[in-house]
Design a protein around this motif. Structure first.
Motif, PDB file in Angstrom:
ATOM      1  N   ARG A  57      28.376  29.491  24.262  1.00  0.00           N
ATOM      2  CA  ARG A  57      29.384  29.030  25.237  1.00  0.00           C
ATOM      3  C   ARG A  57      30.736  29.160  24.556  1.00  0.00           C
ATOM      4  O   ARG A  57      31.292  28.181  24.052  1.00  0.00           O
ATOM      5  CB  ARG A  57      29.100  27.598  25.664  1.00  0.00           C
ATOM      6  N   PRO A  58      31.299  30.358  24.535  1.00  0.00           N
ATOM      7  CA  PRO A  58      32.492  30.587  23.717  1.00  0.00           C
ATOM      8  C   PRO A  58      33.758  29.905  24.220  1.00  0.00           C
ATOM      9  O   PRO A  58      34.587  29.489  23.412  1.00  0.00           O
ATOM     10  CB  PRO A  58      32.645  32.110  23.740  1.00  0.00           C
ATOM     11  N   GLU A  59      33.946  29.797  25.544  1.00  0.00           N
ATOM     12  CA  GLU A  59      35.250  29.360  26.035  1.00  0.00           C
ATOM     13  C   GLU A  59      35.624  27.938  25.598  1.00  0.00           C
ATOM     14  O   GLU A  59      36.759  27.724  25.146  1.00  0.00           O
ATOM     15  CB  GLU A  59      35.325  29.496  27.561  1.00  0.00           C
ATOM     16  N   PRO A  60      34.731  26.936  25.704  1.00  0.00           N
ATOM     17  CA  PRO A  60      35.117  25.600  25.213  1.00  0.00           C
ATOM     18  C   PRO A  60      35.471  25.612  23.732  1.00  0.00           C
ATOM     19  O   PRO A  60      36.412  24.924  23.312  1.00  0.00           O
ATOM     20  CB  PRO A  60      33.872  24.745  25.492  1.00  0.00           C
ATOM     21  N   PHE A  61      34.743  26.394  22.945  1.00  0.00           N
ATOM     22  CA  PHE A  61      35.053  26.488  21.519  1.00  0.00           C
ATOM     23  C   PHE A  61      36.413  27.144  21.311  1.00  0.00           C
ATOM     24  O   PHE A  61      37.232  26.670  20.506  1.00  0.00           O
ATOM     25  CB  PHE A  61      33.970  27.281  20.801  1.00  0.00           C
ATOM     26  N   PHE A  62      36.683  28.239  22.037  1.00  0.00           N
ATOM     27  CA  PHE A  62      37.957  28.931  21.876  1.00  0.00           C
ATOM     28  C   PHE A  62      39.130  28.060  22.319  1.00  0.00           C
ATOM     29  O   PHE A  62      40.215  28.128  21.742  1.00  0.00           O
ATOM     30  CB  PHE A  62      37.948  30.247  22.657  1.00  0.00           C
ATOM     31  N   GLU A  63      38.926  27.238  23.349  1.00  0.00           N
ATOM     32  CA  GLU A  63      39.999  26.342  23.788  1.00  0.00           C
ATOM     33  C   GLU A  63      40.332  25.332  22.695  1.00  0.00           C
ATOM     34  O   GLU A  63      41.516  25.071  22.420  1.00  0.00           O
ATOM     35  CB  GLU A  63      39.577  25.620  25.071  1.00  0.00           C
ATOM     36  N   LYS A  64      39.318  24.766  22.075  1.00  0.00           N
ATOM     37  CA  LYS A  64      39.554  23.815  20.997  1.00  0.00           C
ATOM     38  C   LYS A  64      40.184  24.506  19.792  1.00  0.00           C
ATOM     39  O   LYS A  64      41.083  23.958  19.148  1.00  0.00           O
ATOM     40  CB  LYS A  64      38.240  23.143  20.593  1.00  0.00           C
ATOM     41  N   LEU A  65      39.724  25.714  19.495  1.00  0.00           N
ATOM     42  CA  LEU A  65      40.274  26.469  18.374  1.00  0.00           C
ATOM     43  C   LEU A  65      41.735  26.827  18.622  1.00  0.00           C
ATOM     44  O   LEU A  65      42.582  26.700  17.724  1.00  0.00           O
ATOM     45  CB  LEU A  65      39.453  27.733  18.154  1.00  0.00           C
ATOM     46  N   GLU A  66      42.054  27.263  19.834  1.00  0.00           N
ATOM     47  CA  GLU A  66      43.442  27.609  20.144  1.00  0.00           C
ATOM     48  C   GLU A  66      44.350  26.389  20.029  1.00  0.00           C
ATOM     49  O   GLU A  66      45.471  26.476  19.499  1.00  0.00           O
ATOM     50  CB  GLU A  66      43.539  28.209  21.545  1.00  0.00           C
ATOM     51  N   GLU A  67      43.879  25.248  20.504  1.00  0.00           N
ATOM     52  CA  GLU A  67      44.662  24.017  20.380  1.00  0.00           C
ATOM     53  C   GLU A  67      44.910  23.676  18.912  1.00  0.00           C
ATOM     54  O   GLU A  67      46.015  23.294  18.519  1.00  0.00           O
ATOM     55  CB  GLU A  67      43.932  22.863  21.069  1.00  0.00           C
ATOM     56  N   PHE A  68      43.867  23.833  18.089  1.00  0.00           N
ATOM     57  CA  PHE A  68      43.991  23.578  16.651  1.00  0.00           C
ATOM     58  C   PHE A  68      45.037  24.515  16.035  1.00  0.00           C
ATOM     59  O   PHE A  68      45.908  24.085  15.266  1.00  0.00           O
ATOM     60  CB  PHE A  68      42.639  23.775  15.985  1.00  0.00           C
ATOM     61  N   ILE A  69      44.957  25.792  16.364  1.00  0.00           N
ATOM     62  CA  ILE A  69      45.863  26.781  15.781  1.00  0.00           C
ATOM     63  C   ILE A  69      47.311  26.480  16.168  1.00  0.00           C
ATOM     64  O   ILE A  69      48.220  26.469  15.323  1.00  0.00           O
ATOM     65  CB  ILE A  69      45.471  28.194  16.220  1.00  0.00           C
TER      66      ILE A  69
END
Length: 220
Positions: A57-69
């Motif tokens: 489930r990539p999108e929830p992970f990518f959203e959290k990663l983008e927020e972190f970045i």
């Protein structure tokens, strides 16, 4: 310019993969829990975020990663973030930072760089690709001699692996649940030591991308 150096305005020494990333999870890539602790990724050159090779489930992970970045970029105006690409499915994520010069990229062990054509393809698709780890299944002598065109050699160089040992496999099936009287995740028995003859293995479990992954590592 040596094989382990790139332009001075990027990084002077390329990081060996075995020292690129340290986490209490023992997993060689970013998990959701790790994103709550920026100190895990810091070194003198910036923050390194090797992305998980498997994301169901990539999108929830990518959203959290983008927020972190974006939070890190705001809090450290002079800092840099290096994202490690471990799957061809990671390439579209890089486009979210197309205009952000402080977000840079490298090819990690999971996105196989077996020849100069693979390197050129990723270089054409990914902005600011600074370095790559060669095809890990080749002997180290071949890794060190992997050719790349002159047009790439000044901006994208092969980094050393050091003593890095990747997981032998990753599986989605829950090993803990398959054991007798396993119970719930609260009583998870991971990590586990497994033996086959004289060989020993370490089985770890980690939640990433909405799924619990099991990873097997050989113990030297």
């Amino acid at each position: 310019e040596s094989p382990h150096e790139i332009q001075a305005d990027q990084m002077e020494i390329l990081p060996p993969r075995d020292r690129l990333y340290t986490s209490s999870s023992g997993i060689p890539f970013v998990t959701e829990d790790d994103l709550s602790n920026p100190a895990l990724f810091s070194n003198t050159s910036g923050i390194f975020l090797p992305l998980p090779p498997v994301l169901f489930r990539p999108e929830p992970f990518f959203e959290k990663l983008e927020e972190f970045i974006r939070t890190q970029l705001q809090e450290t105006p002079n800092g840099r973030i290096y994202l490690g690409l471990n799957n061809i499915g990671h390439l579209p994520f890089t486009w979210r930072f197309h205009e952000e010069e402080r977000v840079r990229f490298f090819v990690d062990y999971g996105l196989y760089m077996a020849n100069r054509f693979a390197i050129r393809m990723v270089k054409d698709l990914v902005p600011r690709l600074d370095f790559y780890y060669p095809w890990i299944e080749e002997p180290s002598s071949v890794q060190n001699e992997l050719p790349h065109p002159q047009s790439l050699s000044r901006t994208c160089s092969a980094a050393p692996y050091g003593e890095f040992l990747p997981p032998l496999f990753m599986g989605r099936a829950c090993v803990h649940r398959s054991l007798p009287n396993s119970g719930s995740c609260v009583s998870c028995s991971m990590p586990m030591i497994l033996r086959q003859g004289k060989r020993k293995f370490l089985l770890r479990s980690v939640k990433v991308g909405g799924s619990c992954l099991n990873l097997l590592f050989q113990i030297p």
